[in-house]
Design a protein around this motif. Structure first.
Motif, mmCIF file in Angstrom:
data_model
loop_
_atom_site.group_PDB
_atom_site.id
_atom_site.type_symbol
_atom_site.label_atom_id
_atom_site.label_comp_id
_atom_site.label_asym_id
_atom_site.label_seq_id
_atom_site.Cartn_x
_atom_site.Cartn_y
_atom_site.Cartn_z
ATOM 1 N N VAL A 18 0.838 -1.198 0.000
ATOM 2 C CA VAL A 18 0.000 0.000 0.000
ATOM 3 C C VAL A 18 0.879 1.257 0.000
ATOM 4 C CG1 VAL A 18 -1.630 1.388 1.351
ATOM 5 C CG2 VAL A 18 -1.992 -1.075 1.097
ATOM 6 N N TYR A 19 1.904 1.257 0.843
ATOM 7 C CA TYR A 19 2.814 2.398 0.911
ATOM 8 C C TYR A 19 3.556 2.604 -0.408
ATOM 9 C CZ TYR A 19 2.324 2.985 5.999
ATOM 10 O OH TYR A 19 1.853 3.243 7.259
ATOM 11 N N VAL A 20 4.043 1.513 -0.979
ATOM 12 C CA VAL A 20 4.764 1.591 -2.253
ATOM 13 C C VAL A 20 3.860 2.160 -3.336
ATOM 14 C CG1 VAL A 20 5.740 0.208 -4.129
ATOM 15 C CG2 VAL A 20 6.463 -0.205 -1.767
ATOM 16 N N SER A 21 2.641 1.659 -3.405
ATOM 17 C CA SER A 21 1.676 2.134 -4.397
ATOM 18 C C SER A 21 1.330 3.604 -4.173
ATOM 19 C CB SER A 21 0.396 1.290 -4.345
ATOM 20 O OG SER A 21 0.678 -0.069 -4.602
ATOM 21 N N MET A 22 1.196 3.974 -2.902
ATOM 22 C CA MET A 22 0.834 5.352 -2.569
ATOM 23 C C MET A 22 1.899 6.327 -3.042
ATOM 24 S SD MET A 22 0.068 7.029 1.190
ATOM 25 C CE MET A 22 1.781 6.871 1.745
ATOM 26 N N PHE A 23 3.163 6.001 -2.796
ATOM 27 C CA PHE A 23 4.218 6.917 -3.199
ATOM 28 C C PHE A 23 4.444 6.914 -4.705
ATOM 29 C CE2 PHE A 23 5.199 7.331 1.253
ATOM 30 C CZ PHE A 23 5.671 8.639 1.345
ATOM 31 N N PHE A 53 8.733 14.179 -3.387
ATOM 32 C CA PHE A 53 8.122 12.898 -3.046
ATOM 33 C C PHE A 53 9.142 11.762 -3.024
ATOM 34 C CE2 PHE A 53 4.128 15.013 -4.625
ATOM 35 C CZ PHE A 53 3.507 15.036 -3.386
ATOM 36 N N ALA A 54 10.189 11.862 -3.836
ATOM 37 C CA ALA A 54 11.243 10.849 -3.820
ATOM 38 C C ALA A 54 11.994 10.885 -2.494
ATOM 39 C CB ALA A 54 12.219 11.070 -4.983
ATOM 40 N N VAL A 55 12.321 12.095 -2.040
ATOM 41 C CA VAL A 55 12.980 12.262 -0.744
ATOM 42 C C VAL A 55 12.057 11.788 0.379
ATOM 43 C CG1 VAL A 55 13.792 13.983 0.914
ATOM 44 C CG2 VAL A 55 14.492 14.139 -1.478
ATOM 45 N N LEU A 56 10.797 12.168 0.292
ATOM 46 C CA LEU A 56 9.826 11.783 1.315
ATOM 47 C C LEU A 56 9.655 10.264 1.365
ATOM 48 C CD1 LEU A 56 7.903 12.955 3.432
ATOM 49 C CD2 LEU A 56 6.120 12.996 1.682
ATOM 50 N N ALA A 57 9.684 9.624 0.203
ATOM 51 C CA ALA A 57 9.552 8.166 0.155
ATOM 52 C C ALA A 57 10.691 7.494 0.907
ATOM 53 C CB ALA A 57 9.526 7.688 -1.298
ATOM 54 N N GLY A 58 11.917 7.957 0.671
ATOM 55 C CA GLY A 58 13.055 7.383 1.367
ATOM 56 C C GLY A 58 13.026 7.658 2.856
ATOM 57 N N ALA A 59 12.658 8.895 3.214
ATOM 58 C CA ALA A 59 12.632 9.286 4.624
ATOM 59 C C ALA A 59 11.522 8.583 5.392
ATOM 60 C CB ALA A 59 12.462 10.802 4.739
ATOM 61 N N SER A 63 15.088 2.870 3.048
ATOM 62 C CA SER A 63 15.843 2.709 1.800
ATOM 63 C C SER A 63 15.214 1.689 0.857
ATOM 64 C CB SER A 63 17.284 2.308 2.116
ATOM 65 O OG SER A 63 17.316 1.095 2.863
ATOM 66 N N ARG A 64 14.832 0.529 1.366
ATOM 67 C CA ARG A 64 14.327 -0.556 0.517
ATOM 68 C C ARG A 64 12.984 -0.208 -0.108
ATOM 69 N NH1 ARG A 64 11.068 -4.899 2.296
ATOM 70 N NH2 ARG A 64 10.901 -6.604 0.775
ATOM 71 N N LEU A 65 11.996 0.101 0.722
ATOM 72 C CA LEU A 65 10.662 0.391 0.195
ATOM 73 C C LEU A 65 10.631 1.700 -0.582
ATOM 74 C CD1 LEU A 65 8.244 -0.659 3.093
ATOM 75 C CD2 LEU A 65 8.848 -1.926 1.017
ATOM 76 N N GLY A 66 11.419 2.683 -0.131
ATOM 77 C CA GLY A 66 11.476 3.945 -0.853
ATOM 78 C C GLY A 66 11.977 3.753 -2.263
ATOM 79 N N ALA A 67 13.067 2.986 -2.408
ATOM 80 C CA ALA A 67 13.622 2.714 -3.737
ATOM 81 C C ALA A 67 12.658 1.895 -4.583
ATOM 82 C CB ALA A 67 14.958 1.985 -3.599
ATOM 83 N N ILE A 68 11.988 0.930 -3.960
ATOM 84 C CA ILE A 68 11.025 0.101 -4.701
ATOM 85 C C ILE A 68 9.881 0.959 -5.239
ATOM 86 C CG2 ILE A 68 9.264 -1.700 -4.484
ATOM 87 C CD1 ILE A 68 11.151 -3.154 -2.572
#
Length: 199
Positions: A18-23, A53-59, A63-68
């Motif tokens: 859900v988080y991956v899809s959201m970002f 949003f890329a920075v927010l995803a990582g933060a 690292s793993r889910l943000g990059a995915i």
């Protein structure tokens, strides 16, 4: 047994998906939020909220889910969905001078998350967000310069200095947004942690 444990760690849970899809969806919105304003394009580079949003995803995701999540966004665009800036998409985008920024978002999210995973202080969140922003500019701008010089028609008087001058305007916007992303992710992390303790 160890193989089974490793496989389970590599699989995404429902909440993680859900988080991956959201970002990935936020990136699609951020890519085109300024598309209705023609002057928000400088040197062929549209001013967007993707880096935020890329920075927010990582933060926020790590690292793993943000990059995915950023990789999912890039994949959706490459298969043809019009989710890149100015509603573009397709495999041909690989040849675009700005495609390096799409790739940089994956690296940005990963590095931002990796730094934060080692320390949860707010100053680390902000520092990680700024480092992620710089990484994106270094990767994306150098890709753009190489693209214009090697396979794309470079504008007259185009040089490495000009490439960086083009990026000065969005950089002024992205630095405070990176700080905001770091602060927001830190606060959200504390809220989620408290909610988990309460339950």
């Amino acid at each position: 047994m160890s193989t089974a444990v490793a496989n389970s760690k590599n699989k995404l849970g429902t909440l993680e998906m859900v988080y991956v899809s959201m970002f990935a969806a936020l990136m699609m919105i951020g890519a085109n939020i300024t598309s209705m304003v023609p002057f928000m394009v400088i040197g062929g580079v549209p001013i967007t909220l993707q880096l935020f949003f890329a920075v927010l995803a990582g933060a926020f995701l790590g690292s793993r889910l943000g990059a995915i999540s950023m990789a999912v966004y890039a994949f959706i665009g490459l298969v043809g969905a019009p989710v890149f800036a100015r509603f573009s998409g397709g495999i041909g985008e690989i040849l675009s001078p700005t495609f390096g920024f799409i790739l940089s978002f994956i690296l940005t999210a990963f590095i931002t998350g990796l730094i934060i995973e080692k320390n949860k202080g707010i100053h680390i969140y902000i520092s990680a967000a700024l480092v992620g922003t710089i990484v994106s500019y270094l990767f994306g701008t150098n890709w753009m310069y190489a693209a214009y010089k090697l396979w794309f028609a470079a504008p007259e008087a185009f040089s490495y200095k000009v490439a960086w001058m083009w990026m000065a305007v969005p950089f002024v916007k992205d630095v405070p947004l990176a700080v905001l992303a770091g602060i927001f992710a830190h606060r959200m992390g504390k809220v989620i942690k408290k909610s988990r303790v309460a339950t």
